[in-house]
Write an enzyme that holds these catalytic residues in place. Structure first.
Site, PDB file in Angstrom:
ATOM      1  N   SER A  44      18.152  56.224  58.070  1.00  0.00           N
ATOM      2  CA  SER A  44      17.018  55.693  57.218  1.00  0.00           C
ATOM      3  C   SER A  44      18.007  54.521  56.088  1.00  0.00           C
ATOM      4  CB  SER A  44      16.540  56.951  56.290  1.00  0.00           C
ATOM      5  OG  SER A  44      17.539  57.301  55.339  1.00  0.00           O
ATOM      6  N   HIS A 156      14.943  62.104  60.134  1.00  0.00           N
ATOM      7  CA  HIS A 156      16.018  62.803  60.540  1.00  0.00           C
ATOM      8  C   HIS A 156      15.680  64.211  61.214  1.00  0.00           C
ATOM      9  CE1 HIS A 156      18.844  61.712  56.883  1.00  0.00           C
ATOM     10  NE2 HIS A 156      18.654  60.844  57.611  1.00  0.00           N
ATOM     11  N   GLU A 165      14.582  64.939  52.999  1.00  0.00           N
ATOM     12  CA  GLU A 165      15.665  66.254  52.764  1.00  0.00           C
ATOM     13  C   GLU A 165      14.978  67.334  51.692  1.00  0.00           C
ATOM     14  OE1 GLU A 165      19.370  64.454  51.979  1.00  0.00           O
ATOM     15  OE2 GLU A 165      19.345  62.990  53.153  1.00  0.00           O
ATOM     16  N   GLU A 206      21.082  66.599  59.850  1.00  0.00           N
ATOM     17  CA  GLU A 206      22.323  67.005  59.043  1.00  0.00           C
ATOM     18  C   GLU A 206      22.423  68.420  59.057  1.00  0.00           C
ATOM     19  OE1 GLU A 206      21.081  65.056  55.345  1.00  0.00           O
ATOM     20  OE2 GLU A 206      21.598  63.090  56.181  1.00  0.00           O
ATOM     21  N   GLU A 285      15.745  62.086  44.856  1.00  0.00           N
ATOM     22  CA  GLU A 285      16.247  60.844  45.372  1.00  0.00           C
ATOM     23  C   GLU A 285      15.163  59.837  46.065  1.00  0.00           C
ATOM     24  OE1 GLU A 285      19.736  61.710  47.831  1.00  0.00           O
ATOM     25  OE2 GLU A 285      19.549  59.856  48.931  1.00  0.00           O
ATOM     26  N   ASP A 312      19.381  55.818  45.932  1.00  0.00           N
ATOM     27  CA  ASP A 312      20.193  55.437  47.542  1.00  0.00           C
ATOM     28  C   ASP A 312      20.110  54.056  47.886  1.00  0.00           C
ATOM     29  OD1 ASP A 312      21.306  55.693  49.763  1.00  0.00           O
ATOM     30  OD2 ASP A 312      20.239  57.291  50.697  1.00  0.00           O
ATOM     31  N   LYS A 337      27.743  55.881  48.990  1.00  0.00           N
ATOM     32  CA  LYS A 337      27.890  56.086  50.434  1.00  0.00           C
ATOM     33  C   LYS A 337      28.943  54.965  50.890  1.00  0.00           C
ATOM     34  CE  LYS A 337      23.461  57.917  51.962  1.00  0.00           C
ATOM     35  NZ  LYS A 337      22.265  57.319  52.444  1.00  0.00           N
ATOM     36  N   HIS A 365      27.308  61.808  52.433  1.00  0.00           N
ATOM     37  CA  HIS A 365      27.578  61.567  53.957  1.00  0.00           C
ATOM     38  C   HIS A 365      26.465  60.904  54.319  1.00  0.00           C
ATOM     39  CE1 HIS A 365      24.587  65.015  55.001  1.00  0.00           C
ATOM     40  NE2 HIS A 365      24.019  64.299  54.279  1.00  0.00           N
ATOM     41  N   LYS A 388      26.706  65.498  48.463  1.00  0.00           N
ATOM     42  CA  LYS A 388      25.584  66.243  49.374  1.00  0.00           C
ATOM     43  C   LYS A 388      26.328  65.852  50.743  1.00  0.00           C
ATOM     44  CE  LYS A 388      22.079  62.678  50.316  1.00  0.00           C
ATOM     45  NZ  LYS A 388      20.693  62.320  50.778  1.00  0.00           N
TER      46      LYS A 388
HETATM   47  P1  PGA Z   1      20.944  58.110  56.139  1.00  0.00           P
HETATM   48  O1  PGA Z   1      20.192  59.581  55.401  1.00  0.00           O
HETATM   49  O2  PGA Z   1      22.194  58.603  56.314  1.00  0.00           O
HETATM   50  O3  PGA Z   1      20.158  58.332  57.625  1.00  0.00           O
HETATM   51  O4  PGA Z   1      20.521  57.115  55.162  1.00  0.00           O
HETATM   52  C1  PGA Z   1      20.946  59.915  54.173  1.00  0.00           C
HETATM   53  C2  PGA Z   1      20.143  59.765  52.882  1.00  0.00           C
HETATM   54  O5  PGA Z   1      19.093  59.112  52.771  1.00  0.00           O
HETATM   55  O6  PGA Z   1      20.606  60.103  51.994  1.00  0.00           O
HETATM   56 ZN    ZN Z   2      18.967  59.121  50.491  1.00  0.00          ZN
END
Ligand code: PGA
Ligand code: ZN
Length: 412
Positions: A44, A156, A165, A206, A285, A312, A337, A365, A388
């Protein structure tokens, strides 16, 4: 510090946890020290992330990274060796310049990040320090509180849940290892409950379970049941969501693709308000979309005093976007990230900007991961406070938790 030069930079095409190719780099220094790093990959992904370079040829359905490997073994390697330093700022500035684009689209953020991290790891070896100590100096000391994604939906998982999530986080634990144990016990309790109820116990990207459920609320309730079954309370364990709502956003509207349900941003904000009144929710988030700054402002005004609102896709580990968020009061935390921006130095810059402005930092991650554990060291190096990195299952996830357990027990 003694100046050490780079002797060799080697790129490799390896596989990530979803079986897609990804970039690995080994850096060898003139004193023989080695560093090895692997870039992760998201599903995503935010549209404002740095560019992930793929071959686009027939191999691996277009996802091969041979072109990255060629660039690493060719121009990146030649020029880096010439630089005659492992100074991380200089190396990263050099990589940014060599790429020469806004979003690392020429070399690929996946190529650049693996090089940047491998240089840092080799340097840490050369200076005989654990990576977190090399990156954070004597100030690096705080183990992060984990956020464990124990129920997967969205992009996911192949179930009927739109929220990506559902995480648990041990707010009352006295140490990292204690919190990890609590959450792992809850993860197992959740597995048992799902099994007893005839639900699927297969896992998503995940490592969280990915059952079909009636609603988001059912997901939260079943997690609360698991918390209690494992012998804990919702004072000790809180719930966090990654809605990943940018995935739903089109032409100013939110359409949940799995349930085929339309919502306005006001509906969503109202929904989060209700959820946060009813459940022990501590963090949301990407509650609204990456382009929807106006709704981010509203969401923050409504809920920012009460819960953590993490950007994010909104901030994509980018100082320009975080700065805009700080000025416009959007969110109160950033997800970090490293592959969203492409170098370690830029990652550190965004973390420091967040910390200086009172934003929480959550190191993260990607859904496509590997055995690389750099983010565990990074979290300790900058005293991020939170990490996370998935469920306590699948070695691409547990590798990070295991690294933190080792740091906790050996920190010096
Ligand atoms: P992604 O998901 O690594 O698929 O972007 C993780 C997140 O959205 O936090
Ligand atoms: Zn995210």
């Amino acid at each position: 510090m003694k100046e050490i030069c780079i002797k060799k930079v080697e790129g490799f095409e390896v596989l990530d946890s979803r079986g897609n190719p990804t970039v690995a780099v080994k850096v060898t220094l003139c004193d023989g020290s080695e560093g090895y790093a692997i870039s992760p990959s998201g599903a995503s992904t935010g549209v404002f992330e740095a560019h992930e370079k793929r071959d686009g040829s027939e191999r691996f359905g277009g996802k091969g990274v041979k072109s990255c490997v060629e660039l690493i073994n060719g121009e990146i390697s030649d020029r880096l060796i010439n630089l005659k330093t492992v100074n991380q700022r200089k190396v990263d500035e050099f990589l940014i310049k060599l790429d020469g684009t806004e979003n690392k689209s020429r070399l690929g953020a996946n190529s650049v990040l693996a090089v940047s991290l491998a240089v840092a790891k080799a340097a840490a070896r050369a200076y005989n320090m654990p990576l977190y100590r090399y990156l954070g100096g004597i100030n690096a000391r705080k183990l992060p509180r984990p956020m464990l994604n124990i129920l997967n939906g969205g992009a996911h998982a192949k179930n009927n849940i739109d929220i990506q999530e559902f995480m648990i986080t041990p707010v009352a634990a006295s140490s990292f290892s204690e919190g990890l144990r609590w959450c792992t016990e809850i993860y197992h309790a959740l597995g048992k409950i799902l099994k007893e109820n005839g639900k699927a116990t297969g896992v998503g990207d995940e490592g969280g379970f990915a059952p079909n459920l009636e609603s988001d609320e059912e997901a939260i309730e079943i997690i609360i049941e698991a918390i209690k079954k494992a012998g804990y309370t919702t004072d000790q364990i809180k719930i966090a969501l990654d809605v990943a709502s940018s995935e739903w956003y089109k032409d100013g509207e939110y359409l949940m693709p799995k349930r085929n349900k339309k919502m306005t941003s006001d509906d969503l904000i109202e929904y989060y308000k209700q959820l946060s009144e009813k459940y022990p929710l501590i963090s949301i988030e990407d509650g609204v979309a990456e382009e929807d700054w106006e709704s981010w402002r509203k969401l923050t005004k409504e809920l920012g005093g009460k819960i953590q609102l993490v950007g994010d896709d909104l901030f994509v580990t980018n100082t320009v976007r975080l700065k805009k968020g700080i000025i416009e009061n959007c969110g109160n935390a950033i997800l970090v990230k490293p592959n969203q921006i492409g170098t370690l130095s830029e990652t550190l810059d965004v973390i420091y900007m967040a910390q200086e402005n009172g934003y929480n930092v959550v190191i993260s991650h990607r859904s496509g991961e590997s055995e690389d554990t750099t983010i565990a060291d990074l979290a300790v190096a900058v005293n991020a406070g939170q990490i996370k990195t998935g469920a306590p299952a699948r070695s691409d996830r547990t590798a990070k938790y295991n690294r933190l357990l080792i740091i906790e027990q050996t920190q010096n």
